[in-house]
Design a protein around this motif. Structure first.
Motif, PDB file in Angstrom:
ATOM      1  N   ALA A   1       0.822  -1.205   0.000  1.00  0.00           N
ATOM      2  CA  ALA A   1       0.000   0.000   0.000  1.00  0.00           C
ATOM      3  C   ALA A   1       0.860   1.261   0.000  1.00  0.00           C
ATOM      4  O   ALA A   1       0.437   2.316  -0.498  1.00  0.00           O
ATOM      5  CB  ALA A   1      -0.935  -0.001   1.200  1.00  0.00           C
ATOM      6  N   LEU A   2       2.077   1.154   0.532  1.00  0.00           N
ATOM      7  CA  LEU A   2       3.011   2.276   0.544  1.00  0.00           C
ATOM      8  C   LEU A   2       3.781   2.409  -0.768  1.00  0.00           C
ATOM      9  O   LEU A   2       4.684   3.243  -0.883  1.00  0.00           O
ATOM     10  CB  LEU A   2       3.990   2.118   1.707  1.00  0.00           C
ATOM     11  CG  LEU A   2       3.400   2.396   3.089  1.00  0.00           C
ATOM     12  CD1 LEU A   2       4.350   1.947   4.185  1.00  0.00           C
ATOM     13  CD2 LEU A   2       3.056   3.875   3.237  1.00  0.00           C
ATOM     14  N   GLY A   3       3.428   1.592  -1.737  1.00  0.00           N
ATOM     15  CA  GLY A   3       4.010   1.713  -3.065  1.00  0.00           C
ATOM     16  C   GLY A   3       5.247   0.887  -3.312  1.00  0.00           C
ATOM     17  O   GLY A   3       5.862   0.993  -4.384  1.00  0.00           O
ATOM     18  N   LEU A   4       5.635   0.049  -2.350  1.00  0.00           N
ATOM     19  CA  LEU A   4       6.813  -0.784  -2.541  1.00  0.00           C
ATOM     20  C   LEU A   4       6.475  -2.033  -3.352  1.00  0.00           C
ATOM     21  O   LEU A   4       5.331  -2.488  -3.356  1.00  0.00           O
ATOM     22  CB  LEU A   4       7.386  -1.185  -1.176  1.00  0.00           C
ATOM     23  CG  LEU A   4       7.836  -0.029  -0.280  1.00  0.00           C
ATOM     24  CD1 LEU A   4       8.345  -0.550   1.054  1.00  0.00           C
ATOM     25  CD2 LEU A   4       8.901   0.821  -0.961  1.00  0.00           C
TER      26      LEU A   4
ATOM     27  N   GLY B   1      -5.152  -6.683  -2.395  1.00  0.00           N
ATOM     28  CA  GLY B   1      -4.113  -5.719  -2.054  1.00  0.00           C
ATOM     29  C   GLY B   1      -2.965  -5.667  -3.040  1.00  0.00           C
ATOM     30  O   GLY B   1      -1.965  -5.001  -2.781  1.00  0.00           O
ATOM     31  N   ASP B   2      -3.085  -6.367  -4.174  1.00  0.00           N
ATOM     32  CA  ASP B   2      -2.083  -6.366  -5.238  1.00  0.00           C
ATOM     33  C   ASP B   2      -0.723  -6.881  -4.745  1.00  0.00           C
ATOM     34  O   ASP B   2       0.332  -6.405  -5.160  1.00  0.00           O
ATOM     35  CB  ASP B   2      -1.929  -4.958  -5.829  1.00  0.00           C
ATOM     36  CG  ASP B   2      -1.125  -4.961  -7.131  1.00  0.00           C
ATOM     37  OD1 ASP B   2      -1.260  -5.930  -7.906  1.00  0.00           O
ATOM     38  OD2 ASP B   2      -0.361  -4.002  -7.365  1.00  0.00           O
ATOM     39  N   VAL B   3      -0.773  -7.863  -3.845  1.00  0.00           N
ATOM     40  CA  VAL B   3       0.457  -8.479  -3.348  1.00  0.00           C
ATOM     41  C   VAL B   3       0.743  -9.746  -4.130  1.00  0.00           C
ATOM     42  O   VAL B   3      -0.112 -10.630  -4.247  1.00  0.00           O
ATOM     43  CB  VAL B   3       0.345  -8.820  -1.850  1.00  0.00           C
ATOM     44  CG1 VAL B   3       1.551  -9.640  -1.396  1.00  0.00           C
ATOM     45  CG2 VAL B   3       0.236  -7.548  -1.025  1.00  0.00           C
ATOM     46  N   GLU B   4       1.942  -9.849  -4.662  1.00  0.00           N
ATOM     47  CA  GLU B   4       2.364 -11.071  -5.343  1.00  0.00           C
ATOM     48  C   GLU B   4       2.553 -12.164  -4.286  1.00  0.00           C
ATOM     49  O   GLU B   4       3.400 -12.030  -3.392  1.00  0.00           O
ATOM     50  CB  GLU B   4       3.667 -10.819  -6.095  1.00  0.00           C
ATOM     51  CG  GLU B   4       4.157 -12.016  -6.894  1.00  0.00           C
ATOM     52  CD  GLU B   4       5.442 -11.729  -7.643  1.00  0.00           C
ATOM     53  OE1 GLU B   4       6.242 -12.669  -7.801  1.00  0.00           O
ATOM     54  OE2 GLU B   4       5.653 -10.562  -8.043  1.00  0.00           O
ATOM     55  N   PHE B   5       1.767 -13.218  -4.371  1.00  0.00           N
ATOM     56  CA  PHE B   5       1.750 -14.253  -3.345  1.00  0.00           C
ATOM     57  C   PHE B   5       2.140 -15.587  -3.963  1.00  0.00           C
ATOM     58  O   PHE B   5       1.534 -16.032  -4.942  1.00  0.00           O
ATOM     59  CB  PHE B   5       0.351 -14.338  -2.731  1.00  0.00           C
ATOM     60  CG  PHE B   5       0.215 -15.329  -1.603  1.00  0.00           C
ATOM     61  CD1 PHE B   5       1.240 -15.535  -0.700  1.00  0.00           C
ATOM     62  CD2 PHE B   5      -0.966 -16.040  -1.440  1.00  0.00           C
ATOM     63  CE1 PHE B   5       1.111 -16.441   0.342  1.00  0.00           C
ATOM     64  CE2 PHE B   5      -1.112 -16.942  -0.397  1.00  0.00           C
ATOM     65  CZ  PHE B   5      -0.075 -17.143   0.494  1.00  0.00           C
ATOM     66  N   ALA B   6       3.161 -16.209  -3.387  1.00  0.00           N
ATOM     67  CA  ALA B   6       3.603 -17.524  -3.847  1.00  0.00           C
ATOM     68  C   ALA B   6       3.443 -18.505  -2.691  1.00  0.00           C
ATOM     69  O   ALA B   6       4.305 -18.580  -1.813  1.00  0.00           O
ATOM     70  CB  ALA B   6       5.049 -17.473  -4.315  1.00  0.00           C
ATOM     71  N   PRO B   7       2.342 -19.261  -2.652  1.00  0.00           N
ATOM     72  CA  PRO B   7       2.128 -20.184  -1.534  1.00  0.00           C
ATOM     73  C   PRO B   7       2.544 -21.615  -1.858  1.00  0.00           C
ATOM     74  O   PRO B   7       2.460 -22.068  -2.999  1.00  0.00           O
ATOM     75  CB  PRO B   7       0.609 -20.110  -1.340  1.00  0.00           C
ATOM     76  CG  PRO B   7       0.077 -19.865  -2.726  1.00  0.00           C
ATOM     77  CD  PRO B   7       1.140 -19.086  -3.475  1.00  0.00           C
TER      78      PRO B   7
END
Length: 313
Positions: free
Chosen positions: A57-60, A84-90
């Motif tokens: 969310a802070l643009g990182l 949240g547009d997080v790249e998630f590798a489970p």
């Protein structure tokens, strides 16, 4: 579609799950066969998920690696991270997805019952995490047991690493390796108590950390650096921009603000001030859903900076 990054600012390892939030009038809850409460809610997040969502969310540029279950709670985690547009590798674990039941009182204070689930022999294959380790500026390790086995490769690659020990009392062996092998260490005054300063000094003396931060809720935070003297610097808590609803995730938000500042080249005290503002913002909505943006954080920092200038010597 979630953006896939070729390089990362922050790679978060471990710590996703689902919180069940139960709102109560006060803590401790009175002993009774039945207690009437408000609507019980499910919020995906947990410490690693919250740090990944907050730094994104802070643009990182962020990715999260974790082991979760092929279950409905795991599906909630996937959905929240995608939102949240997080790249998630489970990786799929037969033990299932971690859960917690959090009792939250009218002031936003919480008590958490954590179900870790992970078996002691759970591991991440090196060929799974190494390609991403090689492409990140910073690693944040949640204190999952399997995450400790990444330290050797992290050190070999020379990548800075942080961890959050949460309520470590300085005695539990599980946390010690994380404390002594990380460059940046966060922990809560709730666990360290009166021994917090001694514990901060011990981590700096015996480990590789250059900075140790103790968060103390409404009392703010305390920062001790390797070259900054022996007395921790106190950073006051920020005033929330709206009424406090829930303190779940406030510590994780503090970590996000601090990491944002650190990656931007700010000194430790400035980073802690950013952390305080992010943490205060997180208290204004339920279930770790109040994620401060880069624009809002920097605007708050400018206001805080003007206030400090007016009241300073």
């Amino acid at each position: 579609m979630i953006q896939q990054h070729t390089e990362y600012d922050v790679l978060v390892v471990g710590g996703s799950g689902v919180d069940t939030i139960v709102r109560v009038d006060a803590l401790p809850v009175p002993l009774a066969d039945s207690v009437h409460v408000g609507p019980i809610e499910e919020w995906p997040g947990h410490t690693g998920g919250n740090v990944a969502l907050g730094t994104r969310a802070l643009g990182l540029k962020v990715a999260l690696l974790d082991c979760i279950g092929d279950d409905w709670t795991g599906a909630q985690v996937r959905e929240r991270l995608a939102e949240g547009d997080v790249e998630f590798a489970p990786l799929i674990s037969a033990a299932g997805t971690r859960r917690a039941v959090n009792l939250v009182d009218a002031t936003g204070r919480r008590m958490s019952f954590y179900d870790a689930r992970d078996p002691a022999d759970l591991r991440m294959p090196r060929d799974f995490y190494l390609p991403r380790l090689r492409r990140t500026r910073h690693v944040h390790l949640s204190i999952m047991n399997f995450a400790r086995f990444l330290y050797g490769d992290i050190e070999d690659l020379g990548v800075p690493v942080s961890t959050d020990l949460h309520d470590w009392d300085g005695l539990a062996d599980h946390h010690r390796e994380f404390a002594l092998r990380s460059d940046l260490v966060f922990l809560s005054a709730a666990g360290a108590g009166q021994d917090a300063t001694a514990l901060m000094r011990e981590i700096l003396r015996e480990g590789r950390a250059d900075t140790v931060v103790v968060t103390a809720g409404a009392d703010g935070s305390y920062v001790l650096t390797r070259n900054g003297g022996s007395v921790p610097h106190h950073i006051p808590a920020a005033v929330p921009p709206a009424p406090v609803v829930d303190s779940n995730g406030a510590g994780d938000a503090f970590v996000c603000g601090f990491l944002y500042g650190r990656l931007a080249g700010r000194d430790a005290l400035e980073c802690a001030r950013l952390g305080a503002m992010a943490g205060a913002h997180a208290c204004t909505a339920p279930g770790s859903t109040a994620l401060i943006t880069q624009e809002a954080l920097l605007a708050s920092d400018q206001v805080q900076g003007r206030r400090c200038h007016r009241v300073g010597p």
